[in-house]
Scaffold this active site. Structure first.
Site, mmCIF file in Angstrom:
data_model
loop_
_atom_site.group_PDB
_atom_site.id
_atom_site.type_symbol
_atom_site.label_atom_id
_atom_site.label_comp_id
_atom_site.label_asym_id
_atom_site.label_seq_id
_atom_site.Cartn_x
_atom_site.Cartn_y
_atom_site.Cartn_z
ATOM 1 N N SER A 68 0.761 -1.220 0.104
ATOM 2 C CA SER A 68 -0.008 -0.081 0.196
ATOM 3 C C SER A 68 0.884 1.267 -0.173
ATOM 4 O O SER A 68 0.428 2.632 -0.309
ATOM 5 C CB SER A 68 -1.057 -0.065 1.240
ATOM 6 O OG SER A 68 -1.920 -1.013 1.066
ATOM 7 N N LYS A 71 0.375 3.495 -3.148
ATOM 8 C CA LYS A 71 -0.769 4.128 -3.274
ATOM 9 C C LYS A 71 -0.370 5.544 -3.271
ATOM 10 O O LYS A 71 -0.902 6.157 -3.922
ATOM 11 C CB LYS A 71 -1.693 3.893 -2.249
ATOM 12 C CG LYS A 71 -2.111 2.280 -2.388
ATOM 13 C CD LYS A 71 -2.989 2.183 -1.322
ATOM 14 C CE LYS A 71 -3.700 0.479 -1.351
ATOM 15 N NZ LYS A 71 -4.329 0.152 0.012
ATOM 16 N N TYR A 196 -2.975 -2.700 -10.541
ATOM 17 C CA TYR A 196 -2.819 -2.564 -9.066
ATOM 18 C C TYR A 196 -1.803 -3.502 -8.483
ATOM 19 O O TYR A 196 -0.986 -3.160 -7.394
ATOM 20 C CB TYR A 196 -4.318 -2.847 -8.558
ATOM 21 C CG TYR A 196 -4.448 -2.792 -6.849
ATOM 22 C CD1 TYR A 196 -4.159 -1.697 -6.274
ATOM 23 C CD2 TYR A 196 -4.785 -3.852 -6.426
ATOM 24 C CE1 TYR A 196 -4.361 -1.432 -4.936
ATOM 25 C CE2 TYR A 196 -4.862 -3.816 -4.790
ATOM 26 C CZ TYR A 196 -4.591 -2.693 -4.085
ATOM 27 O OH TYR A 196 -4.646 -2.652 -2.836
ATOM 28 N N TYR A 248 -3.909 3.401 7.744
ATOM 29 C CA TYR A 248 -5.206 3.189 7.790
ATOM 30 C C TYR A 248 -6.199 3.552 8.958
ATOM 31 O O TYR A 248 -5.990 4.668 9.007
ATOM 32 C CB TYR A 248 -5.095 1.434 8.118
ATOM 33 C CG TYR A 248 -4.458 0.847 7.013
ATOM 34 C CD1 TYR A 248 -4.626 0.970 5.483
ATOM 35 C CD2 TYR A 248 -3.110 0.039 7.550
ATOM 36 C CE1 TYR A 248 -3.864 0.571 4.543
ATOM 37 C CE2 TYR A 248 -2.310 -0.676 6.439
ATOM 38 C CZ TYR A 248 -2.733 -0.266 4.985
ATOM 39 O OH TYR A 248 -1.937 -1.025 4.206
ATOM 40 N N VAL A 266 1.181 -3.889 3.850
ATOM 41 C CA VAL A 266 1.180 -5.110 4.902
ATOM 42 C C VAL A 266 2.367 -5.960 4.657
ATOM 43 O O VAL A 266 2.229 -6.976 5.287
ATOM 44 C CB VAL A 266 -0.103 -6.009 4.241
ATOM 45 C CG1 VAL A 266 -1.289 -4.998 4.784
ATOM 46 C CG2 VAL A 266 -0.253 -6.147 2.870
#
Length: 312
Positions: A68, A71, A196, A248, A266
């Site tokens: 992530s 991103k 992705y 998060y 993660v």
């Protein structure tokens, strides 16, 4: 020589050593089978300043996939490709309070667009906005952008992790098809998912993350080359999302305890920055129940408090 960097070089090994035991209460991500192979007790960090001076300790040479953390930079690339109006007609700007892979609010809240670019739904949406003639072309553009940011032409995808995500990513596939069904996501769902999964599977180490973070710390300029890589406005947007959504649904707690813009993944990676001063890369695969590196968060909290780095 910068006395602050000397202090960091001296203190980092002790701070890492004192943070490692916190790994015991975390768990390595296993829902992507390849990630479960990571060392549970590993913890490493690199800090890089605007003069190119660095301090590292622990398992800082360990390679891991961005997950992530990627991103942050796909959002920036989508903004560079499309502009703010188009991107934020497809994805919102607010924290969710839900897990990163939740699709709950897509159904409950209208108009059914993802709440922000850092939850999985939002990042899948952002991936669909990257320009290119094919899935392969778009994925290559992302990798090339990351290579430039990290100043490392050797960055590559971890093919095993990519295929593991492709084969096990049923929830992400559900999210993507839901967005497609809502008329939010354009294009072929499976091709978007490959984009992705590709950027999530890019391999880095702590030094790569620190260099990428340093570009954000310096408002889009790589201070070690002088290259202007990102428009300042898009850096501002990215850093704001990092502060409000980057960890998060533990982002508020992180802002209070650490007080630095950051983004976790993660695989156990964390990218953080001290505005105008440092880029930081951390790896600690054992995660807490929010999906953030258990020992990595403890280490960043110690460093920020000892160095008085909180931006608040």
């Amino acid at each position: 020589m910068n006395t602050e960097i000397e202090k960091l070089r001296k203190q980092l090994p002790e701070w890492v050593k004192s943070s490692v035991p916190h790994s015991s209460t975390g768990k390595v991500a296993s829902y992507i089978p390849e990630l479960a192979k990571a060392s549970h007790d590993a913890l490493g960090i690199t800090l890089l300043n605007t003069k190119g001076e660095f301090a590292s300790a622990g398992s800082f040479q360990m390679c891991f996939t961005m997950q992530s953390i990627s991103k942050v930079y796909t959002l920036i690339l989508a903004l560079m490709d499309n502009g703010e109006d188009i991107v934020f007609s497809k994805v919102g700007m607010e924290p969710t309070g839900d897990n990163f892979n939740s699709m709950l609010k897509l159904e409950l809240v209208r108009p059914g667009i993802p709440f922000n670019p850092f939850i999985n739904a939002g990042a899948i949406m952002v991936s669909s906005l990257i320009h290119g003639n094919s899935q392969k072309d778009k994925s290559e553009r992302i990798l090339q952008f990351f290579k430039e940011l990290a100043n490392n032409d050797n960055l590559k995808h971890d093919e095993d992790v990519f295929h593991s995500e492709l084969e096990s990513g049923h929830l992400n596939r559900s999210i993507a098809y839901f967005l497609k069904g809502n008329g939010v996501l354009d294009g072929d769902v499976e091709e978007v998912l490959k984009i992705y999964f590709c950027h999530c599977s890019i391999l880095v180490n702590c030094a790569d993350l620190a260099r990428m973070a340093l570009v954000l710390a310096c408002d889009g300029v790589d201070p070690l080359t002088g290259k202007k890589l990102i428009p300042p406005r898009f850096v501002q947007i990215a850093k704001t999302f990092m502060t409000t959504c980057g960890m998060y649904n533990a982002s508020g707690e992180f802002a209070i305890q650490v007080g630095l813009p950051a983004k976790s993944g993660v695989s156990g990676g964390v990218l953080a920055l001290v505005p105008g001063r440092y880029g930081i890369g951390v790896i600690g695969p054992a995660l807490n129940d929010k999906g953030n590196s258990q020992a990595g968060i403890e280490l960043l909290e110690t460093i920020s408090q000892e160095m008085k780095w909180s931006i608040f």
